[in-house]
Design an enzyme around this catalytic site. Structure first.
Site, short mmCIF file in Angstrom:
data_model
loop_
_atom_site.label_atom_id
_atom_site.label_comp_id
_atom_site.label_asym_id
_atom_site.label_seq_id
_atom_site.Cartn_x
_atom_site.Cartn_y
_atom_site.Cartn_z
N PHE A 12 0.84 -1.21 0.00
CA PHE A 12 0.00 0.00 0.00
C PHE A 12 0.87 1.26 0.00
O PHE A 12 0.89 2.03 -0.98
CB PHE A 12 -0.94 -0.07 1.21
CG PHE A 12 -1.57 1.23 1.60
CD1 PHE A 12 -2.19 2.04 0.66
CD2 PHE A 12 -1.54 1.65 2.94
CE1 PHE A 12 -2.77 3.25 1.03
CE2 PHE A 12 -2.11 2.85 3.31
CZ PHE A 12 -2.72 3.66 2.36
N GLY A 37 1.75 -7.64 -0.47
CA GLY A 37 1.56 -6.69 -1.59
C GLY A 37 1.14 -7.43 -2.84
O GLY A 37 0.90 -8.64 -2.81
N LYS A 105 24.74 0.71 3.23
CA LYS A 105 26.16 0.91 3.61
C LYS A 105 27.07 0.72 2.40
O LYS A 105 27.96 1.54 2.15
CB LYS A 105 26.52 -0.09 4.73
CG LYS A 105 27.92 0.11 5.24
CD LYS A 105 28.27 -0.91 6.30
CE LYS A 105 29.78 -0.87 6.52
NZ LYS A 105 30.26 -2.03 7.24
N ARG A 106 26.85 -0.38 1.64
CA ARG A 106 27.72 -0.65 0.48
C ARG A 106 27.65 0.47 -0.55
O ARG A 106 28.62 0.79 -1.21
CB ARG A 106 27.31 -1.98 -0.19
CG ARG A 106 27.71 -3.22 0.60
CD ARG A 106 27.54 -4.48 -0.23
NE ARG A 106 26.18 -4.74 -0.64
CZ ARG A 106 25.23 -5.29 0.11
NH1 ARG A 106 25.50 -5.63 1.36
NH2 ARG A 106 24.02 -5.49 -0.36
N TYR A 145 5.09 -7.38 16.13
CA TYR A 145 5.21 -6.20 15.25
C TYR A 145 5.91 -5.07 15.99
O TYR A 145 6.89 -4.50 15.52
CB TYR A 145 3.81 -5.78 14.80
CG TYR A 145 3.79 -4.60 13.85
CD1 TYR A 145 4.28 -4.70 12.56
CD2 TYR A 145 3.25 -3.37 14.25
CE1 TYR A 145 4.24 -3.62 11.68
CE2 TYR A 145 3.20 -2.29 13.39
CZ TYR A 145 3.69 -2.42 12.10
OH TYR A 145 3.65 -1.35 11.24
N LYS A 149 9.71 -3.58 15.18
CA LYS A 149 9.95 -2.19 14.78
C LYS A 149 10.89 -1.50 15.76
O LYS A 149 11.71 -0.67 15.36
CB LYS A 149 8.62 -1.44 14.67
CG LYS A 149 7.75 -1.92 13.51
CD LYS A 149 8.36 -1.55 12.17
CE LYS A 149 7.48 -1.94 11.00
NZ LYS A 149 8.07 -1.57 9.71
N ARG A 186 -7.91 -3.34 8.80
CA ARG A 186 -7.76 -2.02 9.40
C ARG A 186 -9.09 -1.27 9.32
O ARG A 186 -9.94 -1.56 8.47
CB ARG A 186 -6.63 -1.26 8.71
CG ARG A 186 -5.29 -1.89 9.06
CD ARG A 186 -4.12 -1.10 8.56
NE ARG A 186 -3.61 -1.61 7.31
CZ ARG A 186 -2.38 -1.38 6.85
NH1 ARG A 186 -1.54 -0.67 7.56
NH2 ARG A 186 -1.99 -1.86 5.70
P1 NAD Z 1 1.60 -3.56 3.12
O1 NAD Z 1 1.38 -4.89 3.75
O2 NAD Z 1 0.61 -3.07 2.13
O3 NAD Z 1 3.03 -3.49 2.44
C1 NAD Z 1 4.15 -4.19 2.91
C2 NAD Z 1 4.92 -4.72 1.71
O4 NAD Z 1 6.10 -5.42 2.17
C3 NAD Z 1 4.12 -5.72 0.87
O5 NAD Z 1 4.20 -5.39 -0.49
C4 NAD Z 1 4.80 -7.05 1.16
O6 NAD Z 1 4.65 -7.98 0.11
C5 NAD Z 1 6.22 -6.60 1.42
N1 NAD Z 1 6.99 -7.57 2.19
C6 NAD Z 1 6.66 -8.12 3.39
N2 NAD Z 1 7.62 -8.98 3.78
C7 NAD Z 1 8.58 -8.96 2.80
C8 NAD Z 1 9.82 -9.62 2.64
N3 NAD Z 1 10.29 -10.50 3.55
N4 NAD Z 1 10.56 -9.37 1.52
C9 NAD Z 1 10.10 -8.48 0.58
N5 NAD Z 1 8.93 -7.83 0.70
C10 NAD Z 1 8.18 -8.05 1.80
O7 NAD Z 1 1.75 -2.52 4.33
P2 NAD Z 1 1.81 -0.93 4.31
O8 NAD Z 1 0.64 -0.44 5.05
O9 NAD Z 1 2.10 -0.44 2.97
O10 NAD Z 1 3.09 -0.70 5.25
C11 NAD Z 1 4.37 -0.46 4.69
C12 NAD Z 1 5.37 -0.15 5.80
O11 NAD Z 1 4.93 0.99 6.55
C13 NAD Z 1 5.53 -1.28 6.80
O12 NAD Z 1 6.89 -1.36 7.20
C14 NAD Z 1 4.68 -0.84 7.97
O13 NAD Z 1 5.12 -1.38 9.18
C15 NAD Z 1 4.84 0.67 7.92
N6 NAD Z 1 3.69 1.36 8.54
C16 NAD Z 1 2.49 1.44 7.90
C17 NAD Z 1 1.43 2.10 8.51
C18 NAD Z 1 0.10 2.28 7.85
O14 NAD Z 1 -0.77 2.97 8.39
N7 NAD Z 1 -0.14 1.73 6.67
C19 NAD Z 1 1.60 2.65 9.80
C20 NAD Z 1 2.83 2.52 10.42
C21 NAD Z 1 3.88 1.89 9.78
#
Ligand code: NAD
Length: 312
Positions: A12, A37, A105-106, A145, A149, A186
């Site tokens: 997202f 995703g 880093k790289r 979670y 984080k 959500r």
């Molecule tokens: P989402 O689930 O839509 O997107 C997460 C993406 O990460 C997905 O495309 C998934 O396929 C990919 N992914 C997960 N594990 C993976 C792995 N091992 N290797 C490669 N890709 C991987 O979630 P989002 O809402 O877009 O959240 C994105 C980031 O923002 C996350 O780190 C989340 O913790 C953080 N975040 C989001 C919100 C929110 O309100 N949406 C709030 C706080 C933090």
């Protein structure tokens, strides 16, 4: 023009970030394993400056061209996902963050990790400034979670202090907009799906718990400003307007013109009672504040998604 790697770029938030970076003339390398995703989120981004790499970031990864920015967004993010994928969530926060930091880093790239308001847990301080250390239950179901984080933040600061990596940490508060999955659990996509089908809107507890909702365009703007700053400590990006879940349900009913009634269900374990960012730092440091208010953002989500995408 810079080359930006976006892990989790098919999710997202990641897909909106990729889209905005491309729109600003950057090259984007999106790394994702489609855990939560989808290709549908990035299909419209196909163009010469966009590259997709199908990869699980808990395994090391290498990019064969210069990289200036690494945006680390890969992680399950919705409670439904991380309760279903507890070990993957811990692993992507630990191993995944290690590998993304190693890549930065790289390449001597600027690194930005997507942290969360959940590092504050069920807060004892309200609203939450970055200086508040939080109140997290490490062994509850949500701990996978929240602690992943928190570990990712500690790791990021260690790479910065010990290895000299140029790092940034954004603490994201609940964000919404087009491309949220209707069944991701959500509140906003759930309420919208239910309202559009005139089904009962399921509010947890009494609905008096509060949240602050940020429209995705505002969030992405704040994130890019932070990435382009030289700042290293965590920065809250969120909308300080606070609503109860009941307020939200009523706003969704109004926007969708729904005939749904509101029903109440049990509160999930460790569900925070309040959530609201103190964004003084983002205002001062980045000149950033949100511009889209809740009803406007809900309308934009509805218009951009269409009823069928929101009802699944
Ligand atoms: P989402 O689930 O839509 O997107 C997460 C993406 O990460 C997905 O495309 C998934 O396929 C990919 N992914 C997960 N594990 C993976 C792995 N091992 N290797 C490669 N890709 C991987 O979630 P989002 O809402 O877009 O959240 C994105 C980031 O923002 C996350 O780190 C989340 O913790 C953080 N975040 C989001 C919100 C929110 O309100 N949406 C709030 C706080 C933090």
């Amino acid at each position: 023009m810079a080359t930006c790697v976006v892990t989790g770029g098919a999710g997202f938030l990641g897909s909106h970030l990729c889209e905005t970076l491309l729109g600003r003339g950057h090259r984007v390398i999106c790394v994702d394993n489609f855990e939560t995703g989808s290709l549908a989120n990035i299909n419209h981004l196909r163009q010469p400056e966009f590259m997709f790499v199908h990869h699980d970031v808990t395994e090391p990864f290498f990019i064969e061209e210069p990289v200036e920015f690494v945006y680390h967004f890969a992680s399950p993010a919705s409670p439904i996902d991380y309760l279903r994928l507890p070990l993957q969530t811990l692993k992507v926060g630990s191993h995944g963050t290690h590998h993304a930091l190693g890549l930065a880093k790289r390449h001597r790239a600027r690194f930005l990790t997507a942290s969360t308001s959940e590092v504050y847990g069920d807060p004892q301080v309200h609203p939450q400034p970055e200086s508040y250390w939080g109140h997290v239950n490490p062994i509850g179901p949500r701990g996978v979670y929240d602690e992943a984080k928190r570990y990712a933040e500690a790791l990021t600061m260690a790479y910065h202090r010990q290895q000299g990596v140029d790092t940034a940490i954004v603490r994201i508060f609940n964000t919404y907009g087009p491309r949220m999955r209707p069944f991701d659990g959500r509140a906003i996509p759930t309420f919208m799906r239910q309202a559009l089908q005139d089904k009962p809107i399921t509010v947890f507890g009494t609905g008096q718990q509060t949240r602050s909702f940020t429209f995705v365009d505002d969030l992405v703007d704040g994130i890019i400003r932070l990435a382009e700053s030289g700042y290293h400590d965590p920065v809250n990006i969120g909308n300080p307007n606070e609503f109860t879940l009941l307020d939200l349900a009523e706003a969704v009913i109004e926007i969708t013109g729904s005939r749904s009634e509101i029903v109440y269900e049990a509160l999930p374990t460790d569900d925070p009672q309040v959530r609201r960012p103190d964004i003084s730092l983002a205002r001062e440091l980045l000149g950033w504040e949100p511009t889209v208010q809740l009803r406007d953002g809900l309308r934009r989500t509805l218009d951009a998604s269409g009823v069928s995408a929101l009802t699944g």
